[in-house]
Design a protein around this motif. Structure first.
Motif, PDB file in Angstrom:
ATOM      1  N   GLN A  63     -11.143   9.850   3.606  1.00 36.03           N
ATOM      2  CA  GLN A  63      -9.771   9.355   3.451  1.00 36.03           C
ATOM      3  C   GLN A  63      -8.865  10.348   2.715  1.00 36.03           C
ATOM      4  O   GLN A  63      -7.961   9.965   1.986  1.00 36.03           O
ATOM      5  CB  GLN A  63      -9.768   8.005   2.737  1.00 36.03           C
ATOM      6  N   CYS A  64      -9.116  11.644   2.920  1.00 37.20           N
ATOM      7  CA  CYS A  64      -8.296  12.705   2.340  1.00 37.20           C
ATOM      8  C   CYS A  64      -8.067  13.778   3.394  1.00 37.20           C
ATOM      9  O   CYS A  64      -8.813  13.891   4.360  1.00 37.20           O
ATOM     10  CB  CYS A  64      -8.995  13.344   1.137  1.00 37.20           C
ATOM     11  N   SER A  98      -1.214   5.491   3.228  1.00 43.71           N
ATOM     12  CA  SER A  98      -2.131   6.626   3.402  1.00 43.71           C
ATOM     13  C   SER A  98      -2.755   6.655   4.798  1.00 43.71           C
ATOM     14  O   SER A  98      -2.992   7.730   5.337  1.00 43.71           O
ATOM     15  CB  SER A  98      -3.218   6.605   2.331  1.00 43.71           C
ATOM     16  N   LYS A  99      -3.010   5.515   5.390  1.00 49.08           N
ATOM     17  CA  LYS A  99      -3.599   5.512   6.739  1.00 49.08           C
ATOM     18  C   LYS A  99      -2.634   6.131   7.741  1.00 49.08           C
ATOM     19  O   LYS A  99      -3.038   6.929   8.581  1.00 49.08           O
ATOM     20  CB  LYS A  99      -3.978   4.094   7.157  1.00 49.08           C
ATOM     21  N   GLU A 100      -1.355   5.788   7.623  1.00 52.19           N
ATOM     22  CA  GLU A 100      -0.352   6.353   8.522  1.00 52.19           C
ATOM     23  C   GLU A 100      -0.201   7.858   8.277  1.00 52.19           C
ATOM     24  O   GLU A 100      -0.020   8.642   9.199  1.00 52.19           O
ATOM     25  CB  GLU A 100       0.999   5.652   8.349  1.00 52.19           C
ATOM     26  N   THR A 101      -0.278   8.252   7.029  1.00 50.15           N
ATOM     27  CA  THR A 101      -0.150   9.667   6.681  1.00 50.15           C
ATOM     28  C   THR A 101      -1.342  10.450   7.223  1.00 50.15           C
ATOM     29  O   THR A 101      -1.183  11.518   7.821  1.00 50.15           O
ATOM     30  CB  THR A 101      -0.059   9.846   5.150  1.00 50.15           C
ATOM     31  N   LEU A 102      -2.541   9.931   7.030  1.00 51.59           N
ATOM     32  CA  LEU A 102      -3.740  10.626   7.497  1.00 51.59           C
ATOM     33  C   LEU A 102      -3.845  10.654   9.020  1.00 51.59           C
ATOM     34  O   LEU A 102      -4.560  11.497   9.574  1.00 51.59           O
ATOM     35  CB  LEU A 102      -4.994   9.981   6.904  1.00 51.59           C
ATOM     36  N   GLY A 105       0.819  -1.210   0.000  1.00 53.16           N
ATOM     37  CA  GLY A 105       0.000   0.000   0.000  1.00 53.16           C
ATOM     38  C   GLY A 105       0.844   1.247   0.000  1.00 53.16           C
ATOM     39  O   GLY A 105       2.071   1.204  -0.017  1.00 53.16           O
ATOM     40  N   ASP A 106       0.168   2.367   0.010  1.00 52.17           N
ATOM     41  CA  ASP A 106       0.867   3.646  -0.088  1.00 52.17           C
ATOM     42  C   ASP A 106       1.086   4.326   1.252  1.00 52.17           C
ATOM     43  O   ASP A 106       1.600   5.425   1.315  1.00 52.17           O
ATOM     44  CB  ASP A 106       0.088   4.581  -1.012  1.00 52.17           C
ATOM     45  N   GLU A 133      -9.813  15.324   8.497  1.00 53.22           N
ATOM     46  CA  GLU A 133      -9.858  14.304   7.456  1.00 53.22           C
ATOM     47  C   GLU A 133     -11.286  14.162   6.971  1.00 53.22           C
ATOM     48  O   GLU A 133     -12.247  14.308   7.734  1.00 53.22           O
ATOM     49  CB  GLU A 133      -9.379  12.980   8.046  1.00 53.22           C
TER      50      GLU A 133
END
Length: 100
Positions: free
Chosen positions: A88-89, A75-79, A72-73, A85
């Protein structure tokens, strides 16, 4: 200088390059092009018959990294660091079309 470039050639090159050159710039461009062509003539006089072509300055050839599967990318850790939020952005204040 052996190579001479005509006014028409300078005009044509300016049109191709979409440049609007002043009279002084045309004179300078003409001089520069003539010098480049003269230098190319000097290079063409060299005997390169026994010289192999150089394709790249480094000896590496087709250096690839190993293809590694990624889960994955992140994104969960980043967010997790986002102050706000939505769907999911990152949610940020509106900046375009604001009155004021």
């Amino acid at each position: 200088m052996k190579n001479r470039i005509s006014e028409e050639t300078i005009e044509y090159v300016g049109i191709l390059a979409k440049l609007q050159l002043s009279g002084q710039e045309k004179v300078k461009a003409r001089s520069d092009m003539e010098q480049m062509l003269d230098y190319i003539d000097i290079l063409n006089e060299l005997d390169t018959s026994g010289t192999e072509p150089l394709y790249h300055i480094f000896p590496e050839c087709n250096v690839f990294r190993e293809d590694v599967e990624d889960r994955g990318d992140g994104s969960k850790e980043t967010l997790a660091n986002a102050p706000l939020e939505k769907e999911q952005c990152f949610k940020v204040p509106r900046t375009i079309g604001q009155e004021g």
